[in-house]
Design a protein around this motif. Structure first.
Motif, PDB file in Angstrom:
ATOM      1  N   ASP A  72     -27.804  -8.180  33.549  1.00 52.72           N
ATOM      2  CA  ASP A  72     -26.929  -8.926  33.409  1.00 52.72           C
ATOM      3  C   ASP A  72     -25.150  -8.377  33.610  1.00 52.72           C
ATOM      4  OD1 ASP A  72     -26.226 -11.410  35.881  1.00 52.72           O
ATOM      5  OD2 ASP A  72     -24.817 -10.795  33.546  1.00 52.72           O
TER       6      ASP A  72
ATOM      7  N   TYR B 277     -22.236 -13.770  41.448  1.00 52.04           N
ATOM      8  CA  TYR B 277     -22.434 -14.431  40.701  1.00 52.04           C
ATOM      9  C   TYR B 277     -23.483 -15.797  41.518  1.00 52.04           C
ATOM     10  CZ  TYR B 277     -21.053 -18.113  38.118  1.00 52.04           C
ATOM     11  OH  TYR B 277     -20.598 -19.251  36.790  1.00 52.04           O
ATOM     12  N   GLN B 278     -23.303 -16.015  43.338  1.00 54.90           N
ATOM     13  CA  GLN B 278     -23.755 -17.398  43.175  1.00 54.90           C
ATOM     14  C   GLN B 278     -25.779 -16.880  42.897  1.00 54.90           C
ATOM     15  OE1 GLN B 278     -23.575 -20.231  44.150  1.00 54.90           O
ATOM     16  NE2 GLN B 278     -21.139 -19.183  44.246  1.00 54.90           N
ATOM     17  N   ARG B 280     -26.775 -15.351  40.004  1.00 52.37           N
ATOM     18  CA  ARG B 280     -26.984 -15.570  39.154  1.00 52.37           C
ATOM     19  C   ARG B 280     -27.022 -16.927  38.646  1.00 52.37           C
ATOM     20  NH1 ARG B 280     -23.195 -13.898  33.449  1.00 52.37           N
ATOM     21  NH2 ARG B 280     -23.453 -16.296  32.760  1.00 52.37           N
ATOM     22  N   LEU B 281     -26.366 -17.355  39.250  1.00 53.13           N
ATOM     23  CA  LEU B 281     -26.633 -19.532  39.445  1.00 53.13           C
ATOM     24  C   LEU B 281     -28.195 -19.521  39.354  1.00 53.13           C
ATOM     25  CD1 LEU B 281     -23.299 -20.782  40.294  1.00 53.13           C
ATOM     26  CD2 LEU B 281     -23.859 -20.886  38.076  1.00 53.13           C
ATOM     27  N   ASN B 285     -28.317 -18.976  35.965  1.00 48.23           N
ATOM     28  CA  ASN B 285     -27.568 -18.618  34.691  1.00 48.23           C
ATOM     29  C   ASN B 285     -27.698 -18.141  33.944  1.00 48.23           C
ATOM     30  OD1 ASN B 285     -24.415 -18.643  35.182  1.00 48.23           O
ATOM     31  ND2 ASN B 285     -24.137 -20.311  34.060  1.00 48.23           N
ATOM     32  N   LYS B 292     -15.443 -17.470  36.704  1.00 48.76           N
ATOM     33  CA  LYS B 292     -16.073 -17.853  37.745  1.00 48.76           C
ATOM     34  C   LYS B 292     -15.276 -16.691  38.610  1.00 48.76           C
ATOM     35  CE  LYS B 292     -17.444 -22.381  37.811  1.00 48.76           C
ATOM     36  NZ  LYS B 292     -16.949 -22.866  37.401  1.00 48.76           N
TER      37      LYS B 292
END
Lengths: 563, 311
Positions: A72, B277-278, B280-281, B285, B292
């Motif tokens: 990541d 990021y979405q 990853r969530l 996460n 954010k």
């Protein structure tokens, strides 16, 4: 013999470790013997070289392909931040302190450092802040991940809002490292000024001593700025003050000044002793006096003074006004002058010599070769218009690795091999050493040379993913990095097996001139003990038929007897 | 003295002759390197580019000359001055040469004086940086009267963690930066969170954007095409995604774009960090902490994320 700084009362200190000087346990105790502390520093630092190197290979693993696919991006950011921090504060600074501890007292004929207890304290802070830094991998949210510059506001964003976080531990570790280095610097400077052997005036000191003095004075002048800045950053992060927070009227650019006021000179703190190492080793392995000893000695202080007035070159595009950019461009470029003096002097030393390509000499030659290259890209970076294009790209990454690895680490390896017989009493295996050099040189070149082009084409540093046009340079770099990883194997093998079962070393295996080579290998606890030599001439009088110390034969015989 | 050198001397090659040949070869190769150095850089797409590239080529030439001069000498030494096995005798005991030492202090000094004078003159030609004015946290970025005259602008460049938004004088919002070719455009560089850097490699220009300050900046694109704009100051988790395109068009097409875009409704603009990021969530996460990403910018022209770029 007008200068006699030596105080004989300093000779008589008790053996700090009651069970006798050769017990291996002394390396794990609060020992005050500079030679023990030196080895403690070096071994600890080499361990962290492995950790930092492992992180580097993870970074290069991620960057071998354009997309961010191995980690990541948050993890990538933590890894590269910790890679830089570990390499600088846990590898380079400690290993140079280690070499300085080993070499300064014997080279100037002192029994130990001026403040042995402070010396041990400075060392034992290293494992303390190292553990704090490593623990930060395991706190919620991960370690610091804002780069080793730790610029606010990014460094004080604290996404999880927890009091204990990676960034906080990072700042504590860096501040402790700063305190350790300041303590060390006080000690080194005092020792060099007060404890030289009779007759050793400033212009009879070995160049390594000159460069240590120049570097450690720089620590004393510069480090308080960084440590102060780090404490303010700590307050901003933890207690919500606003030194650098715009919400309270602070200015984030102020931190950049505190940071670079020290952190640019920090490069010189690291490279100066390596210049010293080059100046020591080239005469030995080309069997010639150092060319222009006085120029080379004074040039170190030229670098020290100039390096305090160049820091804004890291901030050419932060909105710095034109006059300031031009001024700092000029001061930065001036450093090329004293540095050039050294480079030309080394080449002139080699000229017409009787060159022996031993492992330490190979590392020195490789280091000098790389340094000339890195110095030239450094001048390019100093020119404002070029810096505006390539600043913060891989060109900079490639440039500074050419300095801190391809020059400084090469010099450190040279020093480790050169003085290994002196301080362990054992010879190393020349063949393994040469394999180590070849792998290191090939790996380092493959790793960092191609990255210059990635930077010129506009690949920003610190990215976890990149546009496909940069792929070729990154594939080459990653292969180089993995070769460097392999290079550590012959080195570790060589060091461990030589120390355990290597051939015993004579007092002066390289036929070198210098006080340390008049001592047995390894030297006794208090070096020259009661018989401090009187220095007659400057070092490096190869082929000049000038005796280095009074009654040299006495010391040679004494060193053989002990052996 | 080494036997090989002696042999060379006996054959009548004087040292000066060898040095002259070496210097000529070095100069030739250095000039070639300077010439090649242009090909190491991206397309020249702004007025600044050729000044920067000329300076870089000049430095590459001088740098190559010094590098080859030094390392060539080292190579010579390694070939001709090697000690035979078991020979531990001393070399020529030269302690120094004051004249030589003064020369190699003065010559580099003059050289860096020359380079920095040249660079300073380039700096004064470029003058991209305008003023930097601090303003209170939370307040609107103030408007700054510029003394200089610009062909177009000011365009507000708004940087965030992690997207770019451009606001044109007539109020349109865009995710990509459209610029008219050969016109000096003026910008107001604004950040809403941390330090970012406005970097377009094809323009050879980079300027940090500082929180709490507004920086005015100007540049003249000289080539039509699509160029990458990359955030060059590390700005956190999705820093590497913080890129967009600069589209340089002819004046005609540019004004047509302005006219058409103003009619478009506001929609979600480019925000690659947001979608990562979405993702990853959705995947639980995992990873280390991050702030954010800023919400999708609301823009009239949403841009095309995978638009092919020239450089």
């Amino acid at each position: 013999m007008t200068i006699v700084n030596y105080d004989p009362r300093l000779v008589k200190s008790k053996n700090p470790y009651p069970k006798g000087p050769n017990d291996w346990k002394r390396f794990f105790s609060f020992n005050t013997d500079a030679k023990v502390i030196g080895i403690q520093y070096i071994v600890t630092a080499l361990f962290f070289l492995l950790i930092g190197g492992l992180l580097a290979m993870l970074i290069r693993g991620e960057l071998i392909t354009p997309p961010s696919d191995l980690f990541d991006p948050t993890v990538y950011n933590g890894l590269y931040t910790m890679h830089g921090t570990i390499m600088l504060f846990l590898f380079l600074f400690p290993i140079l302190s280690g070499l300085t501890n080993l070499l300064v007292p014997p080279m100037i004929g002192a029994p130990d450092m001026a403040f042995p207890k402070l010396n041990a304290l400075a060392f034992w802070l290293v494992p303390v802040f190292s553990i704090i830094l490593l623990l930060s991998f395991f706190v919620p949210g991960g370690p610091a991940s804002s780069g080793w510059w730790s610029y606010p506001p990014i460094s004080i964003q604290n996404p999880l809002g927890k009091m204990i976080n990676g960034e906080m531990l990072w700042i504590i570790a860096i501040s402790l490292s700063g305190i350790s280095s300041i303590i060390g610097a006080v000690n080194f400077v005092t020792t060099i000024i007060r404890m030289r052997a009779p007759g050793m005036g400033f212009f009879k000191m070995p160049i390594f001593i000159w460069t240590v003095l120049a570097a450690q004075l720089l620590q004393l002048l510069g480090l308080p700025a960084l440590t102060g800045g780090a404490i303010m950053l700590f307050f901003d992060l933890t207690f919500g003050t606003s030194f650098f927070r715009i919400e309270g009227g602070g200015d984030p650019v102020l931190f950049q000044h505190f940071f670079w006021f020290y952190s640019h000179p920090a490069v010189y703190v690291m490279v100066l002793p390596v210049f010293g190492i080059f100046s020591e080793l080239f005469p030995v392995y080309s069997r010639k006096p150092l060319f222009g000893y006085k120029f080379v000695a004074v040039a170190s202080f030229g670098i020290t003074i100039l390096s305090l007035v160049v820091w804004v070159h890291h901030m050419f595009y932060t909105g710095t006004p034109m006059w300031m950019r031009n001024l700092f461009m000029f001061t930065t470029m001036l450093i090329a002058v004293p540095t050039g003096v050294k480079v030309f002097a080394w080449i002139a030393t080699l000229w017409g010599g009787n060159i022996r390509l031993t492992t330490p000499m190979l590392f020195c030659l490789g280091g000098l070769f790389n340094f000339i290259f890195g110095g030239i890209t450094g001048v390019m970076l100093a020119t404002v218009p070029v810096d505006i294009h390539v600043g913060n790209t891989y060109f900079v990454v490639a440039h500074f690795h050419y300095i801190i690895f391809n020059t400084i680490a090469f010099g450190i390896f040279a020093a480790i091999y050169h003085w290994f017989p002196k301080f362990t009493g054992k010879m190393f295996y020349e063949g393994l050493g040469k394999v180590h050099f070849a792998l290191t040189f090939i790996g380092a070149t493959l790793n960092w040379l191609p990255l210059h082009w990635a930077g010129l084409l506009g690949m920003p540093r610190r990215v976890a993913s990149y546009d496909p046009e940069f792929a070729i340079w990154n594939v080459l770099a990653s292969i180089g990095a993995f070769i460097l990883g392999v290079a550590s194997i012959p080195f570790i093998l060589n060091m461990v097996s030589s120390w355990v079962r290597g051939k015993s070393a004579p007092p002066n295996p390289w036929k070198a001139i210098g006080l340390e080579w008049l001592l047995p290998s390894p030297p006794p606890h208090e070096n020259f003990e009661e018989d401090i030599p009187t220095v007659l001439n400057e070092p490096y009088c190869y082929g000049l038929d000038k005796p280095f110390v009074e009654d040299e034969q006495f010391y040679i015989e004494k060193s053989l007897k002990k052996h | 003295m080494n036997t090989k050198i002696r042999r060379i001397k006996k054959r009548g090659f004087s040292k000066t002759f060898i040095i002259i040949i070496a210097v000529i070869l070095n100069i030739t190769f250095s000039l070639l390197m300077g010439y090649w150095s242009y090909s190491w850089l991206p397309i020249q797409a702004s007025e600044a580019a050729h000044y920067v590239d000329n300076l870089f080529a000049f430095e590459t030439t001088i740098g190559t000359f010094i590098f080859l001069g030094c390392t060539g000498t080292m190579a010579w030494i390694l070939v001709f001055n090697r000690a035979p096995k078991y020979d531990e005798s001393n070399g020529e005991p030269l302690e120094g040469n004051l004249k030589l030492e003064i020369i190699w202090t003065i010559v580099p000094l003059l050289l860096v004086l020359g380079i920095s004078t040249y660079s300073t003159s380039v700096n004064y030609k470029l003058e991209n940086l305008g003023s930097k004015v601090k303003y209170d946290y939370g307040a609107e970025a103030p408007f700054i009267e510029e003394k200089k005259v610009f062909d177009y602008g000011p365009i507000d460049v708004i940087s965030r963690q992690w997207n770019w938004e451009f606001v044109y004088p007539n109020g349109i919002h865009s995710s990509e930066l459209h610029l008219p070719v050969d016109k000096k455009s003026n910008f107001r560089l604004i950040t809403e969170d941390v330090i970012h850097s406005f970097y377009v490699p094809a323009f050879r220009l980079k300027q940090d954007i500082i929180p709490g300050s507004i920086i005015t900046y100007s540049l003249t694109p000289t080539k039509k095409g699509v160029f990458r704009l990359r955030d060059a100051m590390f700005s956190g988790a999705y820093f590497s995604e913080n890129q967009t395109n600069v589209i340089v068009e002819s004046e005609e097409i540019f004004y047509k774009w302005i006219k058409e875009t103003v009619k478009k409704e506001l929609q979600n603009g480019l925000n690659p960090a947001g979608s990562l990021y979405q993702k990853r969530l959705r995947n639980g996460n995992r990873g280390w902490a991050t702030v954010k990403p800023a919400p999708d910018p609301k823009v009239n022209d949403a841009g095309i994320e995978s638009r092919p770029h020239d450089s």
